[in-house]
Design a protein around this motif. Structure first.
Motif, PDB file in Angstrom:
ATOM      1  N   VAL A  10       0.857  -1.181   0.000  1.00 38.10           N
ATOM      2  CA  VAL A  10       0.000   0.000   0.000  1.00 38.10           C
ATOM      3  C   VAL A  10       0.894   1.232   0.000  1.00 38.10           C
ATOM      4  CG1 VAL A  10      -1.739   1.277   1.296  1.00 38.10           C
ATOM      5  CG2 VAL A  10      -1.798  -1.216   1.288  1.00 38.10           C
ATOM      6  N   ASP A  11       0.640   2.173  -0.895  1.00 40.66           N
ATOM      7  CA  ASP A  11       1.392   3.430  -0.928  1.00 40.66           C
ATOM      8  C   ASP A  11       0.813   4.378   0.118  1.00 40.66           C
ATOM      9  OD1 ASP A  11       3.061   2.654  -3.051  1.00 40.66           O
ATOM     10  OD2 ASP A  11       1.544   3.236  -4.517  1.00 40.66           O
ATOM     11  N   ARG A  12       1.683   4.886   1.003  1.00 40.57           N
ATOM     12  CA  ARG A  12       1.225   5.846   2.013  1.00 40.57           C
ATOM     13  C   ARG A  12       0.684   7.091   1.337  1.00 40.57           C
ATOM     14  NH1 ARG A  12       4.705   7.875   6.130  1.00 40.57           N
ATOM     15  NH2 ARG A  12       2.864   8.010   7.426  1.00 40.57           N
ATOM     16  N   GLY A  13      -0.465   7.567   1.839  1.00 41.95           N
ATOM     17  CA  GLY A  13      -1.063   8.782   1.310  1.00 41.95           C
ATOM     18  C   GLY A  13      -1.846   8.592   0.028  1.00 41.95           C
ATOM     19  N   ALA A  14      -2.053   7.354  -0.386  1.00 39.76           N
ATOM     20  CA  ALA A  14      -2.826   7.072  -1.605  1.00 39.76           C
ATOM     21  C   ALA A  14      -4.000   6.160  -1.262  1.00 39.76           C
ATOM     22  CB  ALA A  14      -1.948   6.400  -2.654  1.00 39.76           C
ATOM     23  N   ASP A  15      -5.081   6.312  -2.004  1.00 41.27           N
ATOM     24  CA  ASP A  15      -6.198   5.390  -1.838  1.00 41.27           C
ATOM     25  C   ASP A  15      -5.768   3.999  -2.299  1.00 41.27           C
ATOM     26  OD1 ASP A  15      -8.075   7.290  -0.931  1.00 41.27           O
ATOM     27  OD2 ASP A  15      -8.598   7.843  -2.971  1.00 41.27           O
ATOM     28  N   TYR A  16      -6.258   2.976  -1.614  1.00 36.78           N
ATOM     29  CA  TYR A  16      -6.041   1.595  -2.032  1.00 36.78           C
ATOM     30  C   TYR A  16      -7.421   0.985  -2.237  1.00 36.78           C
ATOM     31  CZ  TYR A  16      -4.843  -3.341  -2.044  1.00 36.78           C
ATOM     32  OH  TYR A  16      -4.707  -4.664  -2.398  1.00 36.78           O
ATOM     33  N   ILE A  17      -7.710   0.607  -3.466  1.00 38.04           N
ATOM     34  CA  ILE A  17      -8.997  -0.002  -3.795  1.00 38.04           C
ATOM     35  C   ILE A  17      -8.715  -1.274  -4.590  1.00 38.04           C
ATOM     36  CG2 ILE A  17     -11.182   0.288  -5.013  1.00 38.04           C
ATOM     37  CD1 ILE A  17     -10.820   3.334  -4.593  1.00 38.04           C
ATOM     38  N   ASN A  18      -9.270  -2.374  -4.116  1.00 37.28           N
ATOM     39  CA  ASN A  18      -9.036  -3.653  -4.780  1.00 37.28           C
ATOM     40  C   ASN A  18     -10.263  -4.535  -4.585  1.00 37.28           C
ATOM     41  OD1 ASN A  18      -7.765  -5.715  -6.141  1.00 37.28           O
ATOM     42  ND2 ASN A  18      -6.527  -6.361  -4.418  1.00 37.28           N
ATOM     43  N   THR A  19     -10.660  -5.218  -5.629  1.00 41.92           N
ATOM     44  CA  THR A  19     -11.759  -6.177  -5.533  1.00 41.92           C
ATOM     45  C   THR A  19     -11.209  -7.572  -5.737  1.00 41.92           C
ATOM     46  OG1 THR A  19     -13.344  -4.568  -6.406  1.00 41.92           O
ATOM     47  CG2 THR A  19     -13.990  -6.886  -6.484  1.00 41.92           C
ATOM     48  N   ILE A  20     -11.544  -8.454  -4.814  1.00 41.01           N
ATOM     49  CA  ILE A  20     -11.151  -9.857  -4.936  1.00 41.01           C
ATOM     50  C   ILE A  20     -12.416 -10.705  -5.011  1.00 41.01           C
ATOM     51  CG2 ILE A  20      -8.963  -9.534  -3.728  1.00 41.01           C
ATOM     52  CD1 ILE A  20     -10.268 -10.815  -1.265  1.00 41.01           C
ATOM     53  N   THR A  21     -12.295 -11.880  -5.588  1.00 42.36           N
ATOM     54  CA  THR A  21     -13.405 -12.829  -5.623  1.00 42.36           C
ATOM     55  C   THR A  21     -13.008 -14.056  -4.833  1.00 42.36           C
ATOM     56  OG1 THR A  21     -14.094 -12.042  -7.800  1.00 42.36           O
ATOM     57  CG2 THR A  21     -14.957 -14.166  -7.100  1.00 42.36           C
ATOM     58  N   TRP A  22     -13.801 -14.360  -3.828  1.00 42.03           N
ATOM     59  CA  TRP A  22     -13.548 -15.521  -2.980  1.00 42.03           C
ATOM     60  C   TRP A  22     -14.245 -16.717  -3.623  1.00 42.03           C
ATOM     61  CZ3 TRP A  22     -15.493 -15.984   2.752  1.00 42.03           C
ATOM     62  CH2 TRP A  22     -14.916 -17.100   3.344  1.00 42.03           C
ATOM     63  N   THR A  23     -13.470 -17.758  -3.926  1.00 37.51           N
ATOM     64  CA  THR A  23     -14.031 -18.947  -4.571  1.00 37.51           C
ATOM     65  C   THR A  23     -13.702 -20.200  -3.770  1.00 37.51           C
ATOM     66  OG1 THR A  23     -12.064 -19.305  -5.918  1.00 37.51           O
ATOM     67  CG2 THR A  23     -13.818 -17.969  -6.895  1.00 37.51           C
ATOM     68  N   TYR A  24     -14.506 -21.223  -3.964  1.00 38.72           N
ATOM     69  CA  TYR A  24     -14.180 -22.542  -3.431  1.00 38.72           C
ATOM     70  C   TYR A  24     -12.990 -23.052  -4.223  1.00 38.72           C
ATOM     71  CZ  TYR A  24     -18.749 -22.423  -1.163  1.00 38.72           C
ATOM     72  OH  TYR A  24     -19.824 -22.068  -0.388  1.00 38.72           O
ATOM     73  N   THR A  25     -11.918 -23.419  -3.553  1.00 41.07           N
ATOM     74  CA  THR A  25     -10.662 -23.785  -4.197  1.00 41.07           C
ATOM     75  C   THR A  25     -10.827 -24.900  -5.220  1.00 41.07           C
ATOM     76  OG1 THR A  25      -9.484 -23.153  -2.212  1.00 41.07           O
ATOM     77  CG2 THR A  25      -8.292 -24.504  -3.782  1.00 41.07           C
ATOM     78  N   ASP A  26     -11.540 -25.941  -4.847  1.00 38.34           N
ATOM     79  CA  ASP A  26     -11.629 -27.100  -5.731  1.00 38.34           C
ATOM     80  C   ASP A  26     -12.598 -26.904  -6.893  1.00 38.34           C
ATOM     81  OD1 ASP A  26     -13.643 -26.997  -3.846  1.00 38.34           O
ATOM     82  OD2 ASP A  26     -13.832 -29.162  -3.649  1.00 38.34           O
ATOM     83  N   LEU A  27     -13.552 -25.997  -6.777  1.00 33.36           N
ATOM     84  CA  LEU A  27     -14.565 -25.828  -7.806  1.00 33.36           C
ATOM     85  C   LEU A  27     -14.433 -24.520  -8.595  1.00 33.36           C
ATOM     86  CD1 LEU A  27     -17.681 -26.946  -5.721  1.00 33.36           C
ATOM     87  CD2 LEU A  27     -16.333 -28.334  -7.303  1.00 33.36           C
TER      88      LEU A  27
END
Length: 84
Positions: A10-27
């Motif tokens: 994370v850069d200090r003084g900057a916005d941090y925006i991130n989208t992750i998708t949580w999935t079932y590992t095997d499927l």
């Protein structure tokens, strides 16, 4: 409860925006997050048992995407500036 420990850049003084998708590992199917809650903590690198430097929760920095399994992480520039 599921726990994920990972490095985050994370850069200090900057916005941090991130989208992750949580999935079932095997499927590779998204986890349905309808009705779920979430917590996100940034800890000092030296210890996973330390007091968090920053904590986010559902509706306060974290937005859950329901059946799509997405998690939007939004750390503001004010919050990143406060990190050591």
């Amino acid at each position: 409860m599921s726990v994920l420990i990972t490095d985050l850049v994370v850069d200090r003084g900057a916005d941090y925006i991130n989208t992750i998708t949580w999935t079932y590992t095997d499927l590779l199917v998204p986890v349905n997050l309808v009705g779920a809650g979430a917590r996100f903590s940034i800890l000092p690198q030296s210890s996973v048992t330390a007091v968090p430097l920053l904590a986010l929760t559902s509706g306060a920095g974290l937005t859950l995407g329901g059946a799509a399994g997405t998690i939007l992480i939004n750390i503001t520039k004010v919050q990143t500036l406060a990190l050591p």
